[in-house]
Design a protein around this motif. Sequence first.
Motif, PDB file in Angstrom:
ATOM      1  N   LEU A  21       0.831  -1.199   0.000  1.00 42.57           N
ATOM      2  CA  LEU A  21       0.000   0.000   0.000  1.00 42.57           C
ATOM      3  C   LEU A  21       0.868   1.253   0.000  1.00 42.57           C
ATOM      4  N   ALA A  22       1.949   1.236   0.782  1.00 43.25           N
ATOM      5  CA  ALA A  22       2.824   2.408   0.851  1.00 43.25           C
ATOM      6  C   ALA A  22       3.408   2.737  -0.514  1.00 43.25           C
ATOM      7  N   ARG A  23       3.776   1.719  -1.293  1.00 38.86           N
ATOM      8  CA  ARG A  23       4.305   1.975  -2.636  1.00 38.86           C
ATOM      9  C   ARG A  23       3.221   2.581  -3.531  1.00 38.86           C
ATOM     10  N   LEU A  24       2.005   2.047  -3.440  1.00 37.77           N
ATOM     11  CA  LEU A  24       0.904   2.608  -4.217  1.00 37.77           C
ATOM     12  C   LEU A  24       0.620   4.042  -3.782  1.00 37.77           C
ATOM     13  N   ALA A  25       0.626   4.269  -2.461  1.00 35.36           N
ATOM     14  CA  ALA A  25       0.293   5.591  -1.926  1.00 35.36           C
ATOM     15  C   ALA A  25       1.345   6.634  -2.274  1.00 35.36           C
ATOM     16  N   SER A  26       2.575   6.211  -2.569  1.00 39.99           N
ATOM     17  CA  SER A  26       3.630   7.160  -2.908  1.00 39.99           C
ATOM     18  C   SER A  26       3.519   7.694  -4.324  1.00 39.99           C
ATOM     19  N   SER A  27       2.580   7.164  -5.115  1.00 35.37           N
ATOM     20  CA  SER A  27       2.384   7.658  -6.467  1.00 35.37           C
ATOM     21  C   SER A  27       1.814   9.065  -6.434  1.00 35.37           C
ATOM     22  N   ALA A  28       2.030   9.791  -7.510  1.00 28.69           N
ATOM     23  CA  ALA A  28       1.590  11.187  -7.561  1.00 28.69           C
ATOM     24  C   ALA A  28       0.090  11.327  -7.385  1.00 28.69           C
ATOM     25  N   ALA A  29      -0.675  10.288  -7.764  1.00 35.24           N
ATOM     26  CA  ALA A  29      -2.133  10.365  -7.660  1.00 35.24           C
ATOM     27  C   ALA A  29      -2.610  10.472  -6.219  1.00 35.24           C
ATOM     28  N   TYR A  30      -1.786  10.028  -5.291  1.00 30.43           N
ATOM     29  CA  TYR A  30      -2.212  10.034  -3.890  1.00 30.43           C
ATOM     30  C   TYR A  30      -1.350  10.952  -3.031  1.00 30.43           C
ATOM     31  N   ALA A  31      -0.126  10.565  -2.779  1.00 35.06           N
ATOM     32  CA  ALA A  31       0.695  11.341  -1.858  1.00 35.06           C
ATOM     33  C   ALA A  31       1.766  12.149  -2.571  1.00 35.06           C
ATOM     34  N   GLY A  32       2.352  11.575  -3.619  1.00 39.25           N
ATOM     35  CA  GLY A  32       3.417  12.274  -4.320  1.00 39.25           C
ATOM     36  C   GLY A  32       4.665  12.436  -3.488  1.00 39.25           C
ATOM     37  N   ARG A  33       4.811  11.624  -2.467  1.00 34.64           N
ATOM     38  CA  ARG A  33       6.028  11.670  -1.662  1.00 34.64           C
ATOM     39  C   ARG A  33       6.351  10.259  -1.218  1.00 34.64           C
ATOM     40  N   ASP A  34       7.576  10.057  -0.775  1.00 31.70           N
ATOM     41  CA  ASP A  34       8.024   8.709  -0.447  1.00 31.70           C
ATOM     42  C   ASP A  34       7.507   8.301   0.925  1.00 31.70           C
ATOM     43  N   LEU A  35       6.643   7.295   0.935  1.00 37.62           N
ATOM     44  CA  LEU A  35       6.102   6.757   2.194  1.00 37.62           C
ATOM     45  C   LEU A  35       6.626   5.352   2.433  1.00 37.62           C
ATOM     46  N   THR A  36       7.726   4.999   1.797  1.00 44.06           N
ATOM     47  CA  THR A  36       8.184   3.608   1.796  1.00 44.06           C
ATOM     48  C   THR A  36       9.440   3.393   2.628  1.00 44.06           C
ATOM     49  N   ALA A  37       9.759   4.313   3.521  1.00 42.02           N
ATOM     50  CA  ALA A  37      10.906   4.082   4.400  1.00 42.02           C
ATOM     51  C   ALA A  37      10.678   2.806   5.196  1.00 42.02           C
ATOM     52  N   PRO A  38      11.737   2.084   5.537  1.00 44.76           N
ATOM     53  CA  PRO A  38      11.555   0.810   6.258  1.00 44.76           C
ATOM     54  C   PRO A  38      11.095   1.021   7.691  1.00 44.76           C
ATOM     55  N   GLY A  39      10.431   0.003   8.204  1.00 41.86           N
ATOM     56  CA  GLY A  39      10.115  -0.053   9.623  1.00 41.86           C
ATOM     57  C   GLY A  39       9.190   1.035  10.104  1.00 41.86           C
ATOM     58  N   VAL A  40       9.411   1.444  11.346  1.00 44.63           N
ATOM     59  CA  VAL A  40       8.481   2.354  12.007  1.00 44.63           C
ATOM     60  C   VAL A  40       8.498   3.743  11.379  1.00 44.63           C
ATOM     61  N   GLU A  41       9.636   4.167  10.807  1.00 39.01           N
ATOM     62  CA  GLU A  41       9.673   5.479  10.169  1.00 39.01           C
ATOM     63  C   GLU A  41       8.696   5.527   8.997  1.00 39.01           C
ATOM     64  N   GLY A  42       8.687   4.456   8.206  1.00 37.14           N
ATOM     65  CA  GLY A  42       7.756   4.400   7.091  1.00 37.14           C
ATOM     66  C   GLY A  42       6.322   4.356   7.561  1.00 37.14           C
ATOM     67  N   TYR A  43       6.063   3.596   8.637  1.00 37.47           N
ATOM     68  CA  TYR A  43       4.690   3.533   9.146  1.00 37.47           C
ATOM     69  C   TYR A  43       4.234   4.903   9.621  1.00 37.47           C
ATOM     70  N   ASP A  44       5.080   5.592  10.358  1.00 34.71           N
ATOM     71  CA  ASP A  44       4.672   6.889  10.892  1.00 34.71           C
ATOM     72  C   ASP A  44       4.400   7.894   9.775  1.00 34.71           C
TER      73      ASP A  44
END
Length: 646
Positions: A21-44
């Motif tokens: 989901l994080a990879r999908l959400a990082s697309s320009a259509a949704y977030a347009g920013r990197d939400l795929t950091a590993p572990g808890v940083e990515g979750y937050d």
Amino acid sequence: MRAPDWTPPSTHERPYRIEELARLASSAAYAGRDLTAPGVEGYDALWRWSVDDLDGFWRCVAEYLGLDLPGPALAEERMPGAVWFPDARVNYARAVLDGRPDDEVAVVGLTEDPGGTRTLTWAELRAEVAGAAARFRELGVGEGDRVVGYLPNTPDTIVALLATASLGAIWSVCGMDYAASAALARFGQLEPKLLVHATSYVHGGRTHDRSEVVAELRTALPSLVATIDVGDVEWAEAVGADPARELEFVEVTFDRPLWVLFSSGTTGKPKGIVHGHGGALLEQAKVAALHFDLGPGERLFWYTTPSWMMWNFVVGGLLTGASVVAYDGSPAHPATDQLWAITADHGVTATGMSPAYVAACQKAGVGPQGHDLSRLRRVGISGSTFPAVSHRALADALPPVVQIASISGGTDVVSAFVGPAPTTPVWAGELSRPCLGVALDAYDESGAPVRGEVGELVVTRPMPSMPVMFWDDPDGARYHDAYFDTFPGIWRHGDWITLTDHGSVAIHGRSDATLNRKGIRMGSADIYEPVEALPEVREALVIGIERPDGDYWMPLFVVLGDGVELDQALETRIKDAIRTHASPRHVPDDVIAAPGIPHTRTGKKLEVPVKKVLLGQDLSGALDPGSVDAPELLEWYAQVGTLHRP
């Protein structure tokens, strides 16, 4: 900053679904920013986006889950009364059943008898739902009609729910441990057209005949046009009809009522909490897929009864394509470790139980040890606060890869506010993180956010599964008063929590049962943890009583093990444990041996009603006795109150 007790394994068989989901959400259509950091940083980062951009997040979740939900997600933001997906047409049963592989297992039904196993593939489940729906339709059930179930936790109950949902009708169910009066206090509000029932259920090695209760329900529900016994030939013929029969779905608006769940009834008439098709399916699928990492090939088992929202949560696991286990029986029969045996024998990947069950196993010297848990990845804990000492003891007995996943939510949203994600660490005695899409905060009495100290659990932006209404509440006043009368426009749930410096959430108990000793607020959970860890104590209940002279009486009631007496030495040990674990201010004024502690039917301690009877209040018009597991105990507490009132 406190180090976690568990961290996710560095490698796993496949990407977690939340990472997908994080990879999908990082697309320009949704977030347009990197939400795929590993572990808890990515979750937050993903959580922050999920509550900042509710529209983008929920459209992304719908796309990831393969749900066709056109148009905007959050069309009108307000609480109460948010408008979600106004252009969508949905059906909960369709979301469960469409597109599943015919030959894979969907539902495993178990009883205490090892020979009582019943397995339904997706094709068989779909065929049974189609047959039941056709029979319901023949009986006149249509969109908006109410179908109620008095049923145990079996595959038939799942079939009846899905058949009802497929028609656009409204479902409600009580487990068969409910007396007729308790069931009628709920069903009587709904004026149901159809009653689906069994005549017995199995618990503790005994078959409990409930035919007299069923007869009373039939007589006392004049709106019924028919009843169906799932043990009778009519049901067998309906669900055993042509397996090729086409299952038709009534497409409804996103907020069309799906089911009515009821509050405990311990503080008044049980409130009928109504959830919509879209909100329930979207929220349940989110938690199951993203927080519990469930999907095809996974299996979910949670010990529950149909009276508890966790039964609905388990059914929601089907929305991910996972299979589920429905168990009709005692958690401790034929042996105390029955739930662990089921988890092992049926290849469960996510299992769930209560803190009380874990504690009972630990005191009996049994548990996960000795069972093949090679497929297990998550142990869910719900129902009450899970003490850190019990958490660590359970973790020591589990394979290191297994995450202990405490969750907290409620019937109100038929989901969780706080819980795990497969990529987040776990701290014993705490819950890992706010769930995705849940704008959770902690407020002080003035409505200001607080960190590192106790505050009210609030949700500051809408969730799709917030109730669409309360039953028989035409102007919405009861709904508003239940959640929004303290902080206008903000959901106040009624729990005391602390948001810690490492991002986790500690829950201290219900705010309506707050201990407020000389201006110091304390949570009951901080007292229960050390006391119930003592081998001599089975269970404890602490109450705070305000006296007219401004004094404060805080008794601790303890239920002791067989042959144990409350002498001075044990009382000292209890108080020392509280003083050491919590603080001197948490030490009770009196320790009193009690014959038992009353609970709701879902196992929650009746702190508020016990406080009221200790104060001498008459609960006859405000408490449904059928909602209490041992109502006769309240008389004992009333007598204690008489002896201790000034």
